[in-house]
Design an enzyme around this catalytic site. Structure first.
Site, PDB file in Angstrom:
ATOM      1  N   ASP A 167      -2.751  -1.797   9.911  1.00  0.00           N
ATOM      2  CA  ASP A 167      -2.917  -1.795   8.464  1.00  0.00           C
ATOM      3  C   ASP A 167      -3.506  -3.096   7.917  1.00  0.00           C
ATOM      4  O   ASP A 167      -3.781  -3.186   6.711  1.00  0.00           O
ATOM      5  CB  ASP A 167      -1.569  -1.545   7.771  1.00  0.00           C
ATOM      6  CG  ASP A 167      -1.099  -0.104   7.892  1.00  0.00           C
ATOM      7  OD1 ASP A 167      -1.950   0.773   8.111  1.00  0.00           O
ATOM      8  OD2 ASP A 167       0.121   0.136   7.775  1.00  0.00           O
ATOM      9  N   ALA A 210       3.415  -1.632   4.215  1.00  0.00           N
ATOM     10  CA  ALA A 210       2.535  -2.658   4.788  1.00  0.00           C
ATOM     11  C   ALA A 210       2.854  -4.069   4.316  1.00  0.00           C
ATOM     12  O   ALA A 210       1.949  -4.887   4.162  1.00  0.00           O
ATOM     13  CB  ALA A 210       1.062  -2.329   4.528  1.00  0.00           C
ATOM     14  N   GLY A 211       4.133  -4.384   4.136  1.00  0.00           N
ATOM     15  CA  GLY A 211       4.482  -5.748   3.743  1.00  0.00           C
ATOM     16  C   GLY A 211       4.096  -6.775   4.786  1.00  0.00           C
ATOM     17  O   GLY A 211       3.516  -7.819   4.467  1.00  0.00           O
ATOM     18  N   GLY A 212       4.391  -6.492   6.053  1.00  0.00           N
ATOM     19  CA  GLY A 212       4.006  -7.415   7.121  1.00  0.00           C
ATOM     20  C   GLY A 212       2.504  -7.528   7.268  1.00  0.00           C
ATOM     21  O   GLY A 212       1.965  -8.613   7.504  1.00  0.00           O
ATOM     22  N   SER A 213       1.811  -6.413   7.119  1.00  0.00           N
ATOM     23  CA  SER A 213       0.343  -6.433   7.184  1.00  0.00           C
ATOM     24  C   SER A 213      -0.244  -7.212   6.028  1.00  0.00           C
ATOM     25  O   SER A 213      -1.244  -7.929   6.185  1.00  0.00           O
ATOM     26  CB  SER A 213      -0.198  -5.001   7.180  1.00  0.00           C
ATOM     27  OG  SER A 213       0.218  -4.302   8.334  1.00  0.00           O
ATOM     28  N   PRO A 223       9.466  -4.232   0.381  1.00  0.00           N
ATOM     29  CA  PRO A 223      10.591  -3.985   1.281  1.00  0.00           C
ATOM     30  C   PRO A 223      10.157  -3.853   2.734  1.00  0.00           C
ATOM     31  O   PRO A 223       9.019  -3.487   3.028  1.00  0.00           O
ATOM     32  CB  PRO A 223      11.183  -2.675   0.752  1.00  0.00           C
ATOM     33  CG  PRO A 223      10.091  -2.031  -0.026  1.00  0.00           C
ATOM     34  CD  PRO A 223       9.277  -3.143  -0.600  1.00  0.00           C
ATOM     35  N   VAL A 224      11.081  -4.164   3.632  1.00  0.00           N
ATOM     36  CA  VAL A 224      10.828  -4.138   5.073  1.00  0.00           C
ATOM     37  C   VAL A 224      11.076  -2.733   5.613  1.00  0.00           C
ATOM     38  O   VAL A 224      11.962  -2.019   5.137  1.00  0.00           O
ATOM     39  CB  VAL A 224      11.733  -5.166   5.783  1.00  0.00           C
ATOM     40  CG1 VAL A 224      11.534  -5.123   7.289  1.00  0.00           C
ATOM     41  CG2 VAL A 224      11.459  -6.562   5.240  1.00  0.00           C
ATOM     42  N   LYS A 230       0.842  -1.199   0.000  1.00  0.00           N
ATOM     43  CA  LYS A 230       0.000   0.000   0.000  1.00  0.00           C
ATOM     44  C   LYS A 230       0.874   1.244   0.000  1.00  0.00           C
ATOM     45  O   LYS A 230       2.041   1.233   0.403  1.00  0.00           O
ATOM     46  CB  LYS A 230      -0.943   0.013   1.205  1.00  0.00           C
ATOM     47  CG  LYS A 230      -0.271   0.058   2.584  1.00  0.00           C
ATOM     48  CD  LYS A 230       0.089   1.438   3.089  1.00  0.00           C
ATOM     49  CE  LYS A 230       0.641   1.401   4.504  1.00  0.00           C
ATOM     50  NZ  LYS A 230       1.215   2.694   4.956  1.00  0.00           N
ATOM     51  N   ALA A 252       9.389  -0.075   5.293  1.00  0.00           N
ATOM     52  CA  ALA A 252       9.242   0.875   4.184  1.00  0.00           C
ATOM     53  C   ALA A 252       8.006   1.750   4.307  1.00  0.00           C
ATOM     54  O   ALA A 252       7.878   2.743   3.599  1.00  0.00           O
ATOM     55  CB  ALA A 252       9.187   0.120   2.862  1.00  0.00           C
ATOM     56  N   GLY A 253       7.049   1.375   5.170  1.00  0.00           N
ATOM     57  CA  GLY A 253       5.768   2.075   5.205  1.00  0.00           C
ATOM     58  C   GLY A 253       4.821   1.614   4.122  1.00  0.00           C
ATOM     59  O   GLY A 253       3.858   2.303   3.787  1.00  0.00           O
TER      60      GLY A 253
END
Length: 290
Positions: A135, A99-102, A93-94, A11, A96-97
């Site tokens: 997120d 929302a990869g983990g979300s 990317p980690v 996102k 990064a803002g």
């Protein structure tokens, strides 16, 4: 019916304003969010245990991972005595803002719901997701949305006007808790007008939308790369350039794809992680059960 693969998009925050602080310390927000075509690919295999693999990633595959937290929350809520082997192939990317983990958590919730035929509603999935991260509900729903509160108040918006995003991730990531802690000390004079941004979306007016694009966290992120990246993007013709989320990724908005690609080429001279992306209208979604 043993496994399922789910795609979950990254996102971007088209706007981000901070509206207050809850008694528990959570910041309340008002922001326009947009999913884009950079995807986490999550495959779930039925199992009697719970295991996580992240091939090619440096992200720890432990119980603190959002994918594991999502699986545990799902099985606890449904009461299913089952397990899952999770394979996450990361593209986002980690720190990064974006929302990869979300996105990973959203993919696990959506995938397990279909894989095990649990028939949880979208509202139930979002409620479970909110316990994992602010997120996650938006990562489940996706598209273009105004998101308020602590990520729990999501209002779908008309699709973002046709455009391209040139996104650049500098070498160093940003800690979200540290960014908010610095905001509490430093404050900001950046205040996007989300009512005007919403009107721009309903009018399909990209210029008016870009005029409202700003991020109240950008100053407190203290990333030294923000301004240089934004300057390159603007020099290449970006209608707006700003940080997403709590950083560290920065993006520019382009009406013309060729200009967006030219901006990426210029950025890649200094920043290897750069993409040209476009808006997508949905969040985590299954590619089907095998």
């Amino acid at each position: 019916m043993k496994s399922i693969t789910v795609l979950a998009p990254a996102k971007l925050n088209l706007t981000l304003d901070i509206t207050g602080v809850e008694p528990n310390g959570y910041h309340t927000l008002d922001m326009m969010m947009q999913t884009v075509n950079l995807y986490e690919r999550v495959t779930l295999h039925k199992s009697e245990t719970l295991r996580l693999k992240l091939p090619g990633s440096t992200v720890p595959a432990n119980d603190n991972n959002t994918a594991v937290k999502a699986a545990l929350a799902f099985f606890d809520y449904t009461g299913l005595l089952a397990g899952v082997d999770i394979v996450v192939r990361k593209s986002v990317p980690v720190r990064a803002g974006m929302a990869g983990g979300s996105a990973d958590a959203a993919a696990v919730l959506v995938g397990l719901n279909e894989l095990y035929g649990a028939r949880l509603s979208q509202d139930e999935l979002c409620s479970l997701g909110l316990k994992i991260g602010a997120d996650v509900p938006f990562s489940i729903l996706g598209g273009t949305a105004r998101v308020r509160g602590i990520g729990d108040q999501i209002t779908p918006m008309p699709n973002c006007p046709r455009c391209w995003f040139t996104v650049c991730m500098p070498q160093g990531g940003i800690s979200t808790p540290q960014a908010y802690a610095r905001y509490d000390v430093l404050g900001t004079d950046v205040r996007p007008n989300n009512d005007l941004a919403q009107k721009a979306l309903f009018d399909g007016d990209l210029d008016a939308l870009c005029a409202q694009m700003s991020n109240a966290l950008e100053f407190s992120s203290q990333s030294p790369e923000n301004k240089p990246i934004e300057a390159i993007l603007r020099d290449c013709g970006a209608l707006a350039a700003l940080m997403t989320g709590s950083g560290a990724a920065v993006f520019g908005v382009f009406r013309d794809e060729k200009k967006a690609q030219a901006a990426r080429a210029e950025l890649k001279k200094h920043y290897p992680q750069s993409w040209v992306l476009h808006p997508v209208p949905r969040g985590a979604h299954s590619l089907g059960i095998k």
